[in-house]
Design an enzyme around this catalytic site. Structure first.
Site, PDB file in Angstrom:
ATOM      1  N   HIS A 270       0.972  -1.204  -0.005  1.00  0.00           N
ATOM      2  CA  HIS A 270       0.042   0.056   0.144  1.00  0.00           C
ATOM      3  C   HIS A 270       0.965   1.167   0.191  1.00  0.00           C
ATOM      4  O   HIS A 270       1.859   1.265   0.704  1.00  0.00           O
ATOM      5  CB  HIS A 270      -1.000  -0.073   1.214  1.00  0.00           C
ATOM      6  CG  HIS A 270      -1.765   0.930   1.106  1.00  0.00           C
ATOM      7  ND1 HIS A 270      -3.213   0.635   0.792  1.00  0.00           N
ATOM      8  CD2 HIS A 270      -2.067   2.247   1.442  1.00  0.00           C
ATOM      9  CE1 HIS A 270      -4.155   1.530   0.911  1.00  0.00           C
ATOM     10  NE2 HIS A 270      -3.262   2.846   1.043  1.00  0.00           N
TER      11      HIS A 270
ATOM     12  N   ASP B 257     -13.252   3.929   8.655  1.00  0.00           N
ATOM     13  CA  ASP B 257     -12.157   4.547   7.954  1.00  0.00           C
ATOM     14  C   ASP B 257     -12.799   5.250   6.340  1.00  0.00           C
ATOM     15  O   ASP B 257     -12.330   6.197   6.060  1.00  0.00           O
ATOM     16  CB  ASP B 257     -11.177   3.566   7.468  1.00  0.00           C
ATOM     17  CG  ASP B 257     -10.162   4.154   6.337  1.00  0.00           C
ATOM     18  OD1 ASP B 257      -9.509   4.867   6.701  1.00  0.00           O
ATOM     19  OD2 ASP B 257      -9.935   3.438   5.599  1.00  0.00           O
TER      20      ASP B 257
ATOM     21  N   ARG C 117     -12.051  13.398   4.947  1.00  0.00           N
ATOM     22  CA  ARG C 117     -10.839  14.147   4.847  1.00  0.00           C
ATOM     23  C   ARG C 117     -10.448  14.599   3.654  1.00  0.00           C
ATOM     24  O   ARG C 117      -9.947  15.645   3.673  1.00  0.00           O
ATOM     25  CB  ARG C 117      -9.808  13.140   5.268  1.00  0.00           C
ATOM     26  CG  ARG C 117      -9.909  12.843   7.047  1.00  0.00           C
ATOM     27  CD  ARG C 117      -8.966  11.639   7.487  1.00  0.00           C
ATOM     28  NE  ARG C 117      -7.567  11.638   6.962  1.00  0.00           N
ATOM     29  CZ  ARG C 117      -7.072  10.395   6.469  1.00  0.00           C
ATOM     30  NH1 ARG C 117      -7.396   9.286   6.281  1.00  0.00           N
ATOM     31  NH2 ARG C 117      -5.732  10.852   6.129  1.00  0.00           N
TER      32      ARG C 117
ATOM     33  N   SER D 269      -5.621   4.665   9.173  1.00  0.00           N
ATOM     34  CA  SER D 269      -6.412   4.632   7.764  1.00  0.00           C
ATOM     35  C   SER D 269      -5.888   3.456   7.279  1.00  0.00           C
ATOM     36  O   SER D 269      -6.674   2.479   6.592  1.00  0.00           O
ATOM     37  CB  SER D 269      -6.671   5.799   6.936  1.00  0.00           C
ATOM     38  OG  SER D 269      -7.143   5.596   5.517  1.00  0.00           O
TER      39      SER D 269
ATOM     40  N   LYS E 234      -7.431  -0.881   6.982  1.00  0.00           N
ATOM     41  CA  LYS E 234      -7.657  -1.853   5.597  1.00  0.00           C
ATOM     42  C   LYS E 234      -6.848  -2.866   5.620  1.00  0.00           C
ATOM     43  O   LYS E 234      -7.200  -4.030   5.268  1.00  0.00           O
ATOM     44  CB  LYS E 234      -7.526  -0.709   4.353  1.00  0.00           C
ATOM     45  CG  LYS E 234      -8.583   0.234   4.337  1.00  0.00           C
ATOM     46  CD  LYS E 234      -8.461   0.858   3.045  1.00  0.00           C
ATOM     47  CE  LYS E 234      -7.465   2.119   2.830  1.00  0.00           C
ATOM     48  NZ  LYS E 234      -7.835   3.342   3.434  1.00  0.00           N
TER      49      LYS E 234
HETATM   50  N1  URA Z   1      -3.978   6.237   2.013  1.00  0.00           N
HETATM   51  C1  URA Z   1      -5.138   5.754   2.965  1.00  0.00           C
HETATM   52  O1  URA Z   1      -5.654   4.761   2.531  1.00  0.00           O
HETATM   53  N2  URA Z   1      -5.484   6.636   3.793  1.00  0.00           N
HETATM   54  C2  URA Z   1      -4.749   7.794   3.947  1.00  0.00           C
HETATM   55  O2  URA Z   1      -5.117   8.506   4.903  1.00  0.00           O
HETATM   56  C3  URA Z   1      -3.899   8.536   3.136  1.00  0.00           C
HETATM   57  C4  URA Z   1      -3.563   7.441   1.890  1.00  0.00           C
END
Ligand code: URA
Length: 441
Positions: free
Chosen positions: A82, A161, A168, A183, A187
């Protein structure tokens, strides 16, 4: 718990009790705390941050707000990567099929464009018909058959989230270390992984531009993963210039496809290989770095990862024939080339204005749920370090109309710094952060 008191405590720099923060978050999920109060809380958090105990409550609440997959039925390692998000970052589109071809299962849950960055889900939708909204059963089915599956967060996965991420994005409250860490990790922890590789961007186009703070973000995420038994490695990678040459959804998708064809920009290829090698080492502990890198290079050169991408696109309802006909990717009607007004060296390309301009061109969202135009963006003709003569092309703007093209031209011209001297760039991969500590390359 009185919501305005929670906001007030954060606004004034206080530390929230676990119970108060948990109730505030629960209230948001249940509709008792409206978006406007959560937006005020997020802005207070932007200025005051969260301490370790508050951050822990947030991760737990995000994870607990949804389901956690059980992928133990798969017969191989489950590794994802990620990115914290950057301009021109299309690595995931090439990396997921490459990693699957290397023998890993890649259950990738990604996001849409966030602030000035494009998102993997939007880029996937550049494949006509591609479905990023799958049920968890469909996701597992594709994962089992293809070796990788890519989707958005369903309402079942970390819904807290999901809602905060969208809020956000439109309230200028993305760049907060604890919010980003919670966040991303909520995930990733929902994906039932056996290993995780994080790409933490650093430089002016990153959400956390400064190296020291990017290292804190990397350490925070590695800490969250390791504390929950998920081996996690983070690479700090350069975002002081765009990654690759394409900035904008469909343009980036086409560039990721080119990468899998062993074409396209060298920096994109290098990052894809570096991250594939890390994923492989995470999946098969004991595999040496050189062996992992060698396998990744050989598999990329074989073209099999491109075939794997075609299988993924087809399995998720998309039209894989576009992979062989990239001119069919969404385009914008207006194209305008920008040329150098003077000779010199390209000393730098500022990623942030380019990413912001993609949003202005219609390629990113300004309001929750807004639809976007996949074809707009920039195609750079130069990279930092290149020498140009007067009149040489610097890049092309892809816009919806003449006004957009004119705006894009001005942004592109001012983002590219030409002069005498040498380009002073961050190393593409500068640090590796793991449970063993920080290595600087
Ligand atoms: N990627 C994400 O999944 N969350 C964030 O807050 C920033 C980048």
């Amino acid at each position: 718990m009185i919501p305005s008191r929670v906001i007030e405590t954060k606004r004034d720099g206080g530390v929230l009790g676990r119970g108060d923060l948990q109730s505030f978050l629960d209230g948001y999920l249940q509709g008792a705390v409206p978006d406007y109060q959560m937006a005020a809380f997020l802005m207070a958090t932007y200025f005051r941050g969260l301490d370790a105990s508050e951050a822990e409550v947030l991760v737990r609440a995000m994870l607990g707000s949804g389901s956690v997959l059980d992928l133990s039925w798969l017969d191989g390692p489950r590794v994802d990567k990620h990115s914290t998000g950057g301009v021109g970052d299309k690595v995931s589109l090439a990396l997921a099929p490459l990693a699957a071809e290397l023998g890993l299962y890649v259950p990738m849950m990604s996001g849409r464009g966030l602030a000035h960055t494009t998102g993997t889900l939007d880029k996937l939708e550049a494949f006509p018909g591609f479905r990023v909204e799958l049920t968890l059963d469909e996701f597992e089915d594709v994962l089992g058959r293809v070796g990788c599956a890519m989707m958005g967060q369903t309402s079942e996965i970390a819904p807290l989230d999901r809602r905060l991420y969208a809020l956000r994005d439109v309230t200028a409250t993305v760049p907060v270390i604890s919010l980003i860490a919670a966040s991303i990790m909520s995930k990733k922890l929902s994906e039932d992984l056996t290993g995780l590789v994080l790409d933490v961007k650093v430089g002016s186009g990153a959400f956390i531009p400064e190296e020291a703070r990017a290292l804190s973000l990397a350490s925070a995420m590695v800490g969250i993963g390791e504390a929950r038994g998920l081996p996690t490695v983070a690479l700090l990678t350069a975002m002081d210039r765009p990654l690759g040459r394409a900035v904008g959804n469909a343009l980036e998708t086409a560039e990721a496809v080119a990468c899998l064809r062993s074409e396209g920009p060298a920096d994109l290829r290098e990052l894809v290989l570096a991250e594939a090698s890390e994923m492989l080492q995470a999946g098969f502990p004991g595999l040496g770095e050189a062996e992992a890198r060698g396998r990744a290079e050989a598999t990329l050169a074989s073209g099999r990862a491109l075939e794997r991408l075609a299988r993924l696109v087809e399995a998720q309802g998309g039209d894989p024939s576009i992979i062989d006909e990239p001119h069919r990717f969404a385009t914008a009607p207006e194209r305008s080339m920008v040329v150098a007004l003077e000779a010199g060296t390209v000393l730098g390309i500022d990623p942030l204005p380019l990413g912001q301009a993609v949003v202005t061109l219609g390629g990113g969202r300004r309001r929750l749920g807004e639809s976007i135009h996949l074809g707009v963006g920039f195609e750079l003709a130069v990279a930092p370090g290149d020498c140009v003569e007067k009149g040489d092309p610097l890049g092309t703007v892809h816009a919806l109309d003449g006004a957009g093209a004119a705006m894009g031209e001005a942004v592109l011209r001012s983002a590219i710094r030409i002069g005498d001297g040498v380009a002073d760039l961050r190393p593409l991969v500068s640090h590796r952060v793991s449970a063993a500590g920080v290595i600087r390359y």
